[in-house]
Write a protein that holds these residues in place. Structure first.
Motif, PDB file in Angstrom:
ATOM      1  N   ARG A  59       5.587  53.535   0.626  1.00  0.00           N
ATOM      2  CA  ARG A  59       5.150  53.480   2.026  1.00  0.00           C
ATOM      3  C   ARG A  59       6.334  53.274   2.964  1.00  0.00           C
ATOM      4  N   GLU A  85       7.309  56.035   5.854  1.00  0.00           N
ATOM      5  CA  GLU A  85       7.459  55.672   7.258  1.00  0.00           C
ATOM      6  C   GLU A  85       8.861  55.984   7.765  1.00  0.00           C
ATOM      7  N   GLU A  87      -3.618  48.985  -0.853  1.00  0.00           N
ATOM      8  CA  GLU A  87      -3.590  49.991   0.207  1.00  0.00           C
ATOM      9  C   GLU A  87      -3.596  49.339   1.581  1.00  0.00           C
ATOM     10  N   ALA A  88      -4.370  48.279   1.721  1.00  0.00           N
ATOM     11  CA  ALA A  88      -4.400  47.567   2.997  1.00  0.00           C
ATOM     12  C   ALA A  88      -3.042  46.937   3.291  1.00  0.00           C
ATOM     13  N   GLU A  89      -2.418  46.377   2.261  1.00  0.00           N
ATOM     14  CA  GLU A  89      -1.088  45.806   2.439  1.00  0.00           C
ATOM     15  C   GLU A  89      -0.083  46.890   2.817  1.00  0.00           C
ATOM     16  N   GLU A 104      -0.737  49.632   4.481  1.00  0.00           N
ATOM     17  CA  GLU A 104      -0.980  49.986   5.878  1.00  0.00           C
ATOM     18  C   GLU A 104      -0.309  48.992   6.814  1.00  0.00           C
ATOM     19  N   GLU A 105      -0.459  47.703   6.500  1.00  0.00           N
ATOM     20  CA  GLU A 105       0.165  46.667   7.325  1.00  0.00           C
ATOM     21  C   GLU A 105       1.675  46.774   7.284  1.00  0.00           C
ATOM     22  N   GLY A 110       3.416  49.504   6.738  1.00  0.00           N
ATOM     23  CA  GLY A 110       3.807  50.677   7.506  1.00  0.00           C
ATOM     24  C   GLY A 110       3.903  50.370   8.993  1.00  0.00           C
ATOM     25  N   GLU A 111       2.920  49.647   9.523  1.00  0.00           N
ATOM     26  CA  GLU A 111       2.961  49.256  10.934  1.00  0.00           C
ATOM     27  C   GLU A 111       4.171  48.375  11.219  1.00  0.00           C
TER      28      GLU A 111
END
Length: 369
Positions: free
Chosen positions: A47, A51, A309-311, A313-314, A316-317
């Motif tokens: 990830r 990014e 997956e949630a981790e 996403e965080e 990546g932000e």
């Protein structure tokens, strides 16, 4: 004249379908927690890489060297390192950097052009990225010879590892490092990520024999491992590092993998390779095979995969925000880390550059000078 060779043995502990196999020379006993941890490593490192490529495309980074497809080689070998070990990377070893605790902001800062290095090698057992192809192999061999002369060997001693691609094996520096390490029996592991393409040059235009077989010519062992198998990369590297600690000298590991992306974001791989090759290697994806193994053995459930997956996403932000928040350096910062102690000549150069910058003060305020 044609030359024939036997098909090289490929050390593999996890098949592309996610089935665990045993190898008599490389036993590996990992808990379910350790396997889940390695899966998390693979996903989060990919990830960060994804990014970073996107950030370069919108002008936030000057360049990025993607590790896509090589995550298993880097995470497996990186997790084999002990805290006292020292790694000498090239410029795309973001997975090893992750394993050594290097913050992603330091990697982004380097490729954004706001730092000259970004981290203290001594703090992480991880040297600065090396852009010059193959020179880090000599750095590693020299460091390993120093470890040897300091007597820092034994079961709890220091081992050294260096990372490079298949293209670097055509460089004189790498072959000189092989020779220095061999004749000195230095405690170093040469870890070659053979991703099949040295920028646009295929492997068959670089070597008549498999890369790992080159080690024999220098007098030390070479091993070929499935570079998309994170477990095999862990087991083989762990064994090679232990051999180095115990005074058995260098090892060359060829991690047979594939660069799924471009050489760097300045490269267009569609000009020199075909899509069928990509599809073949996509079926060997390192994350998919570990996902399959964890699922089929019941060592991870849907809740775990969703949490990772949630981790991601965080993360990546956070990568996007951290990159844009990196401060630009002051012009005179260029002189801060050239030498450990003050240097008269450097201070003269700093003063001269400061005067040069000051000469622009007020330009434009009164129509220029």
């Amino acid at each position: 004249m044609s030359v024939t060779h036997e098909e090289p043995e490929l050390i593999q502990l996890l098949t592309p379908e996610g089935e665990l196999v045993e190898h008599p020379d490389y036993p590996l006993d990992l808990s379910a927690e350790e396997l889940r941890g390695m899966y998390r490593d693979l996903v989060l490192v990919r990830r960060i890489d994804t990014e970073a490529v996107a950030l370069q495309r919108v002008g936030e980074l000057g360049l990025w060297a993607s590790l896509l497809g090589q995550e298993a080689a880097q995470i497996g070998s990186g997790r084999a390192l002990r805290p006292q070990d020292m790694a000498f990377p090239s410029y795309r070893d973001h997975g090893v950097a992750w394993c050594r605790g290097v913050d992603h902001k330091a990697l982004l800062g380097l490729y954004r052009g706001v730092t000259n290095g970004g981290w203290d090698p001594a703090d992480h057992g991880f040297h600065l990225y090396t852009i010059v192809i193959g020179s880090q192999a000599l750095h590693a061999a020299g460091y390993a010879m120093g470890v040897q002369r300091d007597g820092a060997l034994g079961d709890d001693g220091t081992a050294v590892i260096t990372y490079f691609g298949d293209g670097a094996t055509s460089q004189g520096d790498t072959n000189e490092a092989f020779n220095f390490a061999a004749v000195n029996n230095a405690p170093v592991v040469f870890f070659c990520q053979n991703n099949q393409w040295a920028i646009s040059e295929p492997m068959e235009r670089q070597s008549r024999v498999p890369i790992y077989q080159r080690a024999a010519g220098f007098g030390f062992p070479g091993i070929r491992v499935d570079g998309n198998d994170v477990l095999a990369c862990l087991a083989v590297t762990r064994a090679a590092l232990q051999n180095a600690r115990e005074g058995q000298g260098p090892t060359l590991i060829e991690a047979f993998t594939y660069r799924m992306g471009a050489h760097t974001t300045n490269d267009d791989p569609t000009r020199y390779r075909v899509s069928a090759e990509l599809e073949e290697w996509r079926r060997k994806d390192p994350i998919a095979r570990l996902h399959s193994h964890l699922s089929r053995t019941g060592r991870a459930d849907d809740a775990f995969f969703a949490a990772v997956e949630a981790e991601a996403e965080e993360l990546g932000e956070r990568v996007r925000a951290d990159c844009r928040a990196l401060p630009d350096p002051e012009p005179l910062d260029l002189f801060d880390n050239v030498y450990a102690d003050p240097h008269v000549r450097l201070e003269e150069q700093r003063a001269g550059y400061a005067d040069y910058l000051a000469s622009f003060d007020g330009v434009g305020a009164e129509g220029g000078r």
